[in-house]
Design an enzyme around this catalytic site. Structure first.
Site, PDB file in Angstrom:
ATOM      1  N   GLU A   1      13.275  -4.771  -3.544  1.00 15.05           N
ATOM      2  CA  GLU A   1      12.378  -5.073  -4.662  1.00 15.05           C
ATOM      3  C   GLU A   1      13.132  -5.466  -5.916  1.00 15.05           C
ATOM      4  O   GLU A   1      12.595  -6.154  -6.776  1.00 15.05           O
ATOM      5  CB  GLU A   1      11.482  -3.862  -4.944  1.00 15.05           C
ATOM      6  CG  GLU A   1      10.392  -4.126  -5.953  1.00 15.05           C
ATOM      7  CD  GLU A   1       9.393  -2.986  -6.027  1.00 15.05           C
ATOM      8  OE1 GLU A   1       8.315  -3.192  -6.597  1.00 15.05           O
ATOM      9  OE2 GLU A   1       9.679  -1.885  -5.513  1.00 15.05           O
TER      10      GLU A   1
ATOM     11  N   GLY B   1       0.816  -1.207   0.000  1.00 13.62           N
ATOM     12  CA  GLY B   1       0.000   0.000   0.000  1.00 13.62           C
ATOM     13  C   GLY B   1       0.849   1.256   0.000  1.00 13.62           C
ATOM     14  O   GLY B   1       0.962   1.942   1.033  1.00 13.62           O
TER      15      GLY B   1
END
Length: 378
Positions: A244, A127
């Site tokens: 990531e 989020g």
């Protein structure tokens, strides 16, 4: 044979044995623009991986991982892609939140959240992005207040990948009233299956909906579900982004190579390879892919790597449509069934936008890597 070669052989043998029977039909299923494909079956496959110790390889052994070296993780991701194994469904939990909790979470958070991630019993989504706060993440307006031992969250997130399948979301929210930009943000772990959470799928150019809008209207989470100190969310969020772009991108590059090889084969079949411009572009694509691999192996700056691969893949999508000829602009079946080249072209348009747009990546490279003056901001 070195230990890494032995590990690679073990991975290859296991995948050959287990990617069979009911799992054989999953080969090549899922991935960008195709996350809807056989999702429940891929989830079962991922739990099968977990049961045999093939999830969370890089996590320390004390947290349920195998403590695999970088070279071993590279070997796993490459062999996984070469086996045409299905796209993973637990990437966000395993490779983003898990390492974040290992490095920055409390012992209670590690004990509560790491085992279900490793076993693929709980799925996560991220989020971060909001309307008006996408690549400019510091403009976050989602807010959370702490009262009576609970954080109460109000706001909207968008482009939230796999939120419709996740049970939890790590949310960057503004917890200090009146704060601006990087200050006053907190990194909260929020359950999605509760009143005050609404998830709306966003239909993409490919006709599928793998990401979503998520609305928080009074959703709550316990006070202990803040990673790092309240107000320290920017530092934790940046740590997550650092994970990531890890070694799993080498598996991604195996997929890129397959797409390129398929285009070369098509160009030979339909005569497009006779065009010198097409041959030149295919050659440049091959050289660019080799450069991507070299950069990944030698630790290219994450922003530079994102900029490089996203533009390379977008250009490949454009070339795919050109090699396909006029017929490539027609859907393969009504109402909107796409072939691999069309899906590549349409989905790769997003590559230069998600996970930090190219414009933002160039600013980061200029300001933080090259030390150039910062862009004027109001």
């Amino acid at each position: 044979m070195s230990s890494v070669e032995e590990f690679r052989a073990e991975v290859r043998s296991w995948l050959k044995t287990h990617l069979s029977g009911s799992f054989a039909a999953l080969k090549g299923r899922g991935g960008p623009g195709r996350e809807h494909e056989a999702f429940d079956e891929r989830l079962a496959w991922e739990r099968h991986l977990a049961a045999h110790g093939w999830t969370c390889l890089g996590w320390p052994a004390e947290h349920g991982g195998r403590g695999a070296s970088t070279e071993e993780q590279i070997a796993f991701h490459e062999e996984y892609a070469l086996a045409d194994a299905p796209a993973r469904v637990n990437h966000i939990g395993e490779q983003l939140l898990g390492p974040t909790l290992i490095d920055h979470g409390t012992e209670e958070q590690k004990a509560r959240f790491l085992p279900p991630i490793r076993a693929v019993d709980e799925l996560w989504c991220q989020g971060y992005s909001e309307p008006g706060a996408g690549s400019d993440l510091a403009a976050v307006r989602t807010r959370a207040t702490l009262e009576d031992g609970l954080w109460t969250v109000h706001g909207q997130k968008t482009w939230t990948s796999l939120a419709h399948a996740a049970q939890w979301c790590f949310v960057l929210a503004r917890t200090r009233p009146g704060s601006r930009r990087h200050a006053g943000l907190s990194y909260l772990l929020v359950p999605l299956d509760q009143p005050g959470v609404e998830i709306r799928p966003i239909v993409q150019l490919t006709g599928t909906s793998e990401f979503n809008e998520v609305f928080f209207d009074g959703a709550t989470t316990p006070a202990a579900n803040v990673v790092g100190a309240p107000g320290d969310g920017w530092r934790i969020a940046m740590a997550t982004l650092g994970y990531e772009r890890g070694v799993s991108t080498l598996g991604q590059q195996v997929g890129f190579r397959r797409e390129l090889e398929a285009l070369v084969a098509l160009a030979r079949r339909n005569g497009a390879a006779a065009d010198p411009d097409v041959r030149d572009r295919l050659t440049r694509a091959w050289a660019g892919l080799a450069a991507l691999r070299a950069g990944a192996l030698h630790g290219t700056d994450p922003s530079a790597a994102k900029l490089h691969w996203s533009h390379w893949h977008r250009d490949l999508g454009e070339l795919a449509l050109e090699i396909g000829g006029p017929a490539a602009t027609l859907a393969t079946a009504a109402p909107y069934e796409l072939d691999e080249r069309q899906r590549l072209f349409l989905f790769s348009r997003a590559d230069t936008v998600y996970a930090g747009s190219s414009e933002i990546q160039r600013n980061i490279i200029a300001e933080r890597v090259l030390g150039l003056p910062k862009e004027p901001r109001p």
